[in-house]
Design a protein around this motif. Structure first.
Motif, PDB file in Angstrom:
ATOM      1  N   PHE A  79      84.095  64.727  36.860  1.00  0.00           N
ATOM      2  CA  PHE A  79      85.339  64.048  37.258  1.00  0.00           C
ATOM      3  C   PHE A  79      84.997  62.620  37.667  1.00  0.00           C
ATOM      4  CE2 PHE A  79      88.151  67.735  37.443  1.00  0.00           C
ATOM      5  CZ  PHE A  79      87.211  68.766  37.389  1.00  0.00           C
ATOM      6  N   TRP A  80      85.839  61.663  37.205  1.00  0.00           N
ATOM      7  CA  TRP A  80      85.666  60.287  37.665  1.00  0.00           C
ATOM      8  C   TRP A  80      86.375  60.170  39.010  1.00  0.00           C
ATOM      9  CZ3 TRP A  80      82.643  56.423  36.152  1.00  0.00           C
ATOM     10  CH2 TRP A  80      82.902  55.128  36.627  1.00  0.00           C
ATOM     11  N   LEU A  81      85.604  59.769  40.024  1.00  0.00           N
ATOM     12  CA  LEU A  81      86.144  59.674  41.382  1.00  0.00           C
ATOM     13  C   LEU A  81      86.152  58.206  41.789  1.00  0.00           C
ATOM     14  CD1 LEU A  81      86.984  61.247  43.910  1.00  0.00           C
ATOM     15  CD2 LEU A  81      84.581  61.579  44.459  1.00  0.00           C
ATOM     16  N   ARG A  82      87.315  57.727  42.259  1.00  0.00           N
ATOM     17  CA  ARG A  82      87.412  56.309  42.702  1.00  0.00           C
ATOM     18  C   ARG A  82      88.032  56.318  44.092  1.00  0.00           C
ATOM     19  NH1 ARG A  82      88.475  50.864  40.654  1.00  0.00           N
ATOM     20  NH2 ARG A  82      90.286  49.906  41.676  1.00  0.00           N
ATOM     21  N   GLU A  83      87.249  55.828  45.037  1.00  0.00           N
ATOM     22  CA  GLU A  83      87.767  55.700  46.404  1.00  0.00           C
ATOM     23  C   GLU A  83      87.783  54.222  46.776  1.00  0.00           C
ATOM     24  OE1 GLU A  83      86.076  58.029  49.499  1.00  0.00           O
ATOM     25  OE2 GLU A  83      86.494  59.944  48.528  1.00  0.00           O
ATOM     26  N   VAL A  84      88.944  53.769  47.241  1.00  0.00           N
ATOM     27  CA  VAL A  84      89.100  52.351  47.570  1.00  0.00           C
ATOM     28  C   VAL A  84      89.801  52.202  48.908  1.00  0.00           C
ATOM     29  CG1 VAL A  84      89.339  51.756  45.114  1.00  0.00           C
ATOM     30  CG2 VAL A  84      91.401  52.083  46.521  1.00  0.00           C
ATOM     31  N   GLN A  85      89.746  50.987  49.398  1.00  0.00           N
ATOM     32  CA  GLN A  85      90.641  50.594  50.473  1.00  0.00           C
ATOM     33  C   GLN A  85      91.406  49.367  49.987  1.00  0.00           C
ATOM     34  OE1 GLN A  85      88.629  50.179  54.268  1.00  0.00           O
ATOM     35  NE2 GLN A  85      87.950  52.324  54.250  1.00  0.00           N
ATOM     36  N   LEU A  86      92.710  49.349  50.259  1.00  0.00           N
ATOM     37  CA  LEU A  86      93.492  48.143  49.995  1.00  0.00           C
ATOM     38  C   LEU A  86      93.426  47.327  51.280  1.00  0.00           C
ATOM     39  CD1 LEU A  86      96.653  49.295  47.999  1.00  0.00           C
ATOM     40  CD2 LEU A  86      94.343  48.789  47.196  1.00  0.00           C
ATOM     41  N   VAL A  87      92.854  46.142  51.180  1.00  0.00           N
ATOM     42  CA  VAL A  87      92.575  45.312  52.361  1.00  0.00           C
ATOM     43  C   VAL A  87      93.489  44.093  52.332  1.00  0.00           C
ATOM     44  CG1 VAL A  87      90.779  44.026  53.598  1.00  0.00           C
ATOM     45  CG2 VAL A  87      90.175  46.111  52.344  1.00  0.00           C
ATOM     46  N   ALA A  95      93.957  53.722  52.298  1.00  0.00           N
ATOM     47  CA  ALA A  95      92.760  54.321  51.676  1.00  0.00           C
ATOM     48  C   ALA A  95      93.251  55.157  50.502  1.00  0.00           C
ATOM     49  CB  ALA A  95      92.009  55.184  52.678  1.00  0.00           C
ATOM     50  N   GLY A  96      92.643  54.926  49.336  1.00  0.00           N
ATOM     51  CA  GLY A  96      93.099  55.628  48.131  1.00  0.00           C
ATOM     52  C   GLY A  96      91.960  56.393  47.480  1.00  0.00           C
ATOM     53  N   ARG A  97      92.276  57.585  46.972  1.00  0.00           N
ATOM     54  CA  ARG A  97      91.265  58.408  46.270  1.00  0.00           C
ATOM     55  C   ARG A  97      91.895  58.918  44.982  1.00  0.00           C
ATOM     56  NH1 ARG A  97      86.744  62.277  47.529  1.00  0.00           N
ATOM     57  NH2 ARG A  97      87.188  64.292  46.560  1.00  0.00           N
ATOM     58  N   THR A  98      91.269  58.556  43.872  1.00  0.00           N
ATOM     59  CA  THR A  98      91.750  58.969  42.548  1.00  0.00           C
ATOM     60  C   THR A  98      90.718  59.893  41.913  1.00  0.00           C
ATOM     61  OG1 THR A  98      92.809  56.798  42.320  1.00  0.00           O
ATOM     62  CG2 THR A  98      92.626  58.135  40.324  1.00  0.00           C
ATOM     63  N   LEU A 157      95.737  62.856  36.253  1.00  0.00           N
ATOM     64  CA  LEU A 157      94.874  62.247  37.272  1.00  0.00           C
ATOM     65  C   LEU A 157      95.599  62.419  38.611  1.00  0.00           C
ATOM     66  CD1 LEU A 157      95.249  58.492  37.631  1.00  0.00           C
ATOM     67  CD2 LEU A 157      96.133  59.480  35.550  1.00  0.00           C
ATOM     68  N   LEU A 158      94.805  62.632  39.656  1.00  0.00           N
ATOM     69  CA  LEU A 158      95.373  62.916  40.976  1.00  0.00           C
ATOM     70  C   LEU A 158      95.072  61.758  41.920  1.00  0.00           C
ATOM     71  CD1 LEU A 158      96.717  65.206  42.741  1.00  0.00           C
ATOM     72  CD2 LEU A 158      94.375  65.810  43.431  1.00  0.00           C
ATOM     73  N   LEU A 159      96.103  61.265  42.581  1.00  0.00           N
ATOM     74  CA  LEU A 159      95.956  60.117  43.485  1.00  0.00           C
ATOM     75  C   LEU A 159      96.415  60.510  44.881  1.00  0.00           C
ATOM     76  CD1 LEU A 159      95.547  57.111  44.210  1.00  0.00           C
ATOM     77  CD2 LEU A 159      97.847  56.681  43.282  1.00  0.00           C
TER      78      LEU A 159
END
Ligand SMILES: C=C(O[C@@H]1C=C(C(=O)O)C=C[C@H]1O)C(=O)O
Length: 187
Positions: A79-87, A95-98, A157-159
């Protein structure tokens, strides 16, 4: 420097909410189907995507809940995992996790692995094949949150997004603006 503990919140239990459980102005944020990046950008000078974690992971990096929601027809091992913060102006607001099954990355969707600091929403909302199975408002560890199962050309895809206390979703000290677990104790 990211607050790693913030990112851990993204794998905590997600409790779904119904409309009666939060103030209308909060609910309007949680069910907004337009770009959250664009909506937040209207409240600050500069909104940036800060990548916390990104890459291929096995299903063991997913919560049971995530795995159950995002597994498509293929039996994906990765699974491609992307964790970010919108700053916003230097302050983390979201905080986002896709989570994207590898089988969802075929064809044009392979470019989801090359987003870099471009917001996921820029890709999603330009796609003519975007549709949404659900957008669920909720609470995670006492913060307002929401979870979307999106599809690009039918591929899931799950967000998961958690609104951090500094974001404009929480009017300063307005009663009822925080999830019940964060309400000031009644005297
Ligand atoms: C889905 C959107 O993209 C935002 C950007 C994200 C990213 O770049 O990973 C993750 C969460 C979203 O808040 C949006 O703008 O609505």
């Amino acid at each position: 420097m990211h607050d790693v503990s913030v990112q851990r919140l993204l794998t905590h239990q997600f409790r779904a909410l119904n409309e009666a459980e939060c103030a209308p102005d909060i609910y309007s944020w949680l069910v907004d189907e337009t770009s959250m990046t664009a909506r937040l950008a209207a409240y600050c000078q500069k909104l940036e995507v800060s990548i916390v974690k990104e890459g291929f992971f096995s299903e063991h990096s997913l919560t049971t809940e995530e795995h159950g929601l995002v597994v498509g027809h293929a039996k994906d091992a990765r699974f491609w995992l992307r964790e970010v913060q919108l700053v916003a102006d230097g302050e983390p607001w979201l905080a986002g996790r896709t989570v994207i099954p590898e089988s969802s990355l075929q064809g044009p969707e392979a470019s989801l692995m090359a987003l870099g600091t471009r917001p996921l929403g820029h890709y999603l909302f330009q796609s003519s094949s975007l549709c949404r199975d659900f957008l669920t408002p909720g609470i995670m560890s006492g913060l307002w949150a929401r979870r979307s199962l999106l599809r690009l050309a039918g591929k899931p895809l799950l967000l998961t997004e958690i609104f951090l206390p500094a974001s404009p979703l929480y009017p300063p000290l307005a009663k009822g603006s925080l999830p019940c677990t964060l309400q000031p104790l009644q005297k």
